[in-house]
Design an enzyme around this catalytic site. Structure first.
Site, PDB file in Angstrom:
ATOM      1  N   ALA B  73     -41.549  16.427 121.643  1.00 48.26           N
ATOM      2  CA  ALA B  73     -42.542  16.792 122.655  1.00 48.26           C
ATOM      3  C   ALA B  73     -42.342  18.238 123.086  1.00 48.26           C
ATOM      4  O   ALA B  73     -41.251  18.795 122.955  1.00 48.26           O
ATOM      5  CB  ALA B  73     -42.407  15.870 123.859  1.00 48.26           C
ATOM      6  N   ILE B  75     -42.132  19.469 126.036  1.00 47.90           N
ATOM      7  CA  ILE B  75     -41.130  19.595 127.097  1.00 47.90           C
ATOM      8  C   ILE B  75     -39.709  19.545 126.529  1.00 47.90           C
ATOM      9  O   ILE B  75     -38.772  20.057 127.139  1.00 47.90           O
ATOM     10  CB  ILE B  75     -41.353  18.498 128.181  1.00 47.90           C
ATOM     11  CG1 ILE B  75     -40.416  18.642 129.384  1.00 47.90           C
ATOM     12  CG2 ILE B  75     -41.207  17.111 127.588  1.00 47.90           C
ATOM     13  CD1 ILE B  75     -40.742  19.773 130.290  1.00 47.90           C
ATOM     14  N   ALA B  76     -39.569  18.959 125.331  1.00 47.13           N
ATOM     15  CA  ALA B  76     -38.235  18.879 124.713  1.00 47.13           C
ATOM     16  C   ALA B  76     -37.709  20.257 124.330  1.00 47.13           C
ATOM     17  O   ALA B  76     -36.498  20.461 124.209  1.00 47.13           O
ATOM     18  CB  ALA B  76     -38.272  17.967 123.491  1.00 47.13           C
ATOM     19  N   LEU B 137     -40.773  10.933 125.307  1.00 45.07           N
ATOM     20  CA  LEU B 137     -41.898  10.271 124.632  1.00 45.07           C
ATOM     21  C   LEU B 137     -43.023   9.985 125.638  1.00 45.07           C
ATOM     22  O   LEU B 137     -42.790   9.965 126.842  1.00 45.07           O
ATOM     23  CB  LEU B 137     -41.423   8.954 124.010  1.00 45.07           C
ATOM     24  CG  LEU B 137     -40.325   9.071 122.938  1.00 45.07           C
ATOM     25  CD1 LEU B 137     -39.788   7.683 122.563  1.00 45.07           C
ATOM     26  CD2 LEU B 137     -40.868   9.790 121.701  1.00 45.07           C
ATOM     27  N   LYS B 160     -40.449  12.007 133.211  1.00 42.59           N
ATOM     28  CA  LYS B 160     -41.339  11.392 134.178  1.00 42.59           C
ATOM     29  C   LYS B 160     -42.765  11.437 133.635  1.00 42.59           C
ATOM     30  O   LYS B 160     -43.060  12.316 132.820  1.00 42.59           O
ATOM     31  CB  LYS B 160     -41.254  12.054 135.540  1.00 42.59           C
ATOM     32  CG  LYS B 160     -41.111  13.570 135.581  1.00 42.59           C
ATOM     33  CD  LYS B 160     -42.196  14.439 134.988  1.00 42.59           C
ATOM     34  CE  LYS B 160     -43.590  14.189 135.486  1.00 42.59           C
ATOM     35  NZ  LYS B 160     -44.585  15.040 134.772  1.00 42.59           N
TER      36      LYS B 160
END
Lengths: 419, 419
Positions: B73, B75-76, B137, B160
């Site tokens: 993702a 944000i990863a 995820l 979140k």
């Protein structure tokens, strides 16, 4: 000739009844530059220490609107000073039910020596040398005295909240209309140049886009004495309590941001707080517009002083934290952001919101008086019609306040806004 | 030995797997001061240009918690960098359903050369050299993968919103509890030192008094591509839409300000906006506590980026405009006012609110990873019990989100909060 030096950052020198800017005065021993406020062509340099003695009266071009004050309310101290500082207005009279109180007020507030001092409100209204009145009486007395003033052909600068409800306000407006006098309420921040600058931002489709959300909070933490004795906690005086006092400003700010388009419906927040006499000490509400725009407001006497206005559009955000009374008298800021975003990993913002500072030589309450007096002057001298914008804005504010009260009374049901 | 210079204001030098602060580096040609982040006694001066060659590995006192990442993702990217920068954690593995994607992610994000790259999530969970997993995820996959991770005795750092609803979250928590693994959600701002400083202010009865009102808004103006394709607009992926994404933060901020006391009831604002698939694009609500405390929140994908938190007490006001992601990576401000008031004629404020700036060498997401890793380490090394505070906060946030959704579904009726 009366000349007084006021100890401001940007000083004002009063020559006869005309104030002039004195800019950049490091101390009273410096040379000072005198700029005639209303005639930009005039300026002169004199030593500040000699100002009281040597300054000769300036040419005065315009009419001085002669304002009578009804009552010795606390707020009248600020507004009488504002009238004195306004270039086109003067305090012509003060009336109180007690002649002694009126005398004491005149003396404590440096009213001009020729200002008439009366032991009744009627006497002010009957004075042919009074053009207009400033009415800072408790709201329950507004209808009576504003109507009487209008009938006596006095223009009316009325403290907020303007009335106990819209029906009562309509009586005031009808009296002003039928007597051809100007009406304006005492919402000072409307007249700050910051307000006009913020309007430019909100109106800019490129920088702000379409308005979506507004939040306005004005909370005040008052002392126990206030909660017992102030007119704003008394059902027979300012029966609208916190809603009428600080709530007026929060609602006005929302309507201002919405460019005075009335919401379609209003729903009060639950949990309003009333005092023992049934006067609102704390309440809030949500305003909904037809197109999905939403606004929140909150007002109370029971929380720490906070004065926030935030407006969010599709492309920009506006915010300020001192919208009713700026942190500083001669400059005021707001924060604006346009198409703000983050850096690539969202570890910082790029761009960030920016602070915009607007300076003003004349404090906002002086600008209010100046605006009011110039409308009065236009009517008196040029035969202009009264400016309808001001009573229209007051009426909309009162309408929303009424809807909030109605929603509370109906168990927090939505209240549709009529006209 | 791997040494990398990261181009920050306050640089970090990575020696083997340990990052150290490099302070006050005007350029790469200056001398730099190396401070061992976790052992304050150690420091040395070397020329920055030679850092890559001459810096010898520092003593490492603590365990490196080995974190596996599930999925690639967006944000990863930020969190894998945070893991690399954390003094007590390292990226041990990355797994994606596509091995190619995992390889590309590892390369693009400078994962350590010894990090394992897997073509499935299961493989990460089965790796005995992985202590914990970071799970970014889509929310609809959280229950499945977080539970499986816990069953495999991997500690869980979960993005979140934590789940689609509280019932689902309780399954995750039950799995973490019964397997003795630490749970933490990915709300980074909780770990910024500014947050602790603000807590000091809110907890101070003299400076802030009793909490009365909270306002929290997080709005995001997304592009048309996002509105079509992002997982946060898809009912089968992040079904809670704007409420789960930005609303999570707004609600968490309110709960944080309320010191995690749950409100008694929640009423959603009218006029939430859904996309064609029925996912929330915009909504808000009011939270009511037993003692009269009130909070407003608003979240949406359809307005300009705004990130406001304001808390008003009886004696003070706290506000900030970048609570989720600070304007700057290494310093962050908030505004606090205590017993603010006006001058005598209410023409200026005295005192005025003040700005408080908190600096941090490690960005908030690194501090989050460090906190998570130190809890994991305590469990691994000292046999400590998992810290219950973090799942408890996550659960309360989810509870309020569920109540907002329920209120919307019940026609904006009040929804009482259970446990």
């Amino acid at each position: 000739m009366l000349i007084t030096l006021f100890p401001y950052k940007s000083l004002l020198v009063r020559c006869a009844t005309k104030p002039c800017h004195v800019e950049s005065v490091p101390s009273y021993h410096s040379k000072i530059k005198i700029i005639n406020n209303t005639r930009d062509s005039f300026s002169t340099i004199i030593p500040a220490t000699q100002a009281l003695l040597t300054l000769s009266p300036l040419q005065m071009a315009e009419t001085q609107v002669r304002i009578g004050i009804l009552g010795c309310a606390d707020i009248a101290r600020k507004v009488s000073r504002a009238i004195s500082l306004a270039p086109n207005a003067t305090v012509a009279a003060i009336g109180s039910r007690s002649l002694e109180k009126a005398k004491a007020f005149a003396s404590a507030n440096n009213l001009p020596p020729d200002a008439k001092i009366y032991g009744s409100y009627e006497a002010v209204l009957d004075d042919p040398n009074v053009d207009a009145v400033y009415v800072p009486l408790p709201t329950s007395l507004h209808a009576r005295w504003a109507v009487l003033a209008a009938q006596k052909k006095k223009h009316v600068l009325l403290e907020k909240p303007v009335a106990l409800n819209v029906a009562e306000f309509d009586i005031i407006i009808e009296a002003c209309d039928s007597n051809g006098v100007q009406f304006m309420d005492g919402t000072m921040w409307m007249h700050h140049p910051r307000t006009a600058k913020m309007r430019e931002f909100l109106s800019d489709k490129q920088r702000f886009g379409q308005l979506k959300l507004i939040n306005s909070w004005f909370t005040l933490g008052v002392d126990p004495e206030f909660l017992k004795k102030d007119i704003r906690v008394k059902p027979d005086l300012d029966a609208q309590g916190a809603l009428g006092d600080v709530g007026w400003y929060a609602i006005r700010a929302i309507l201002w941001a919405a460019d005075y388009e009335l919401p379609k419906k209003v729903i009060a927040l639950r949990g309003p707080v009333f005092n023992e006499a049934g006067v609102i000490m704390s309440c809030g509400g949500t305003l909904y517009w037809e197109d999905g725009q939403i606004a929140n407001f909150y007002c109370c006497f029971l929380s720490h002083l906070t004065m926030d206005l935030t407006a969010i559009g599709t492309k920009g955000t506006l915010r300020l934290h001192d919208f009713v009374a700026p942190f500083e008298e001669h400059e005021a800021s707001f924060y604006a952001g346009t198409e703000l975003g983050f850096n690539e990993l969202v570890t910082a913002w790029a761009p960030q919101p920016s602070e915009h500072t607007v300076t003003t030589h004349l404090p906002q309450e002086v600008l209010m008086v100046r605006e009011f007096a110039s409308l009065v002057e236009a009517i008196k001298v040029k035969g202009s019609r009264p400016e309808k914008k001001w009573p229209s804005i007051s009426r909309k504010t009162q309408l929303v306040m009424d809807a909030v009260k109605a929603s509370i009374e109906r168990g927090f049901e939505p209240v549709e806004l009529g006209n």
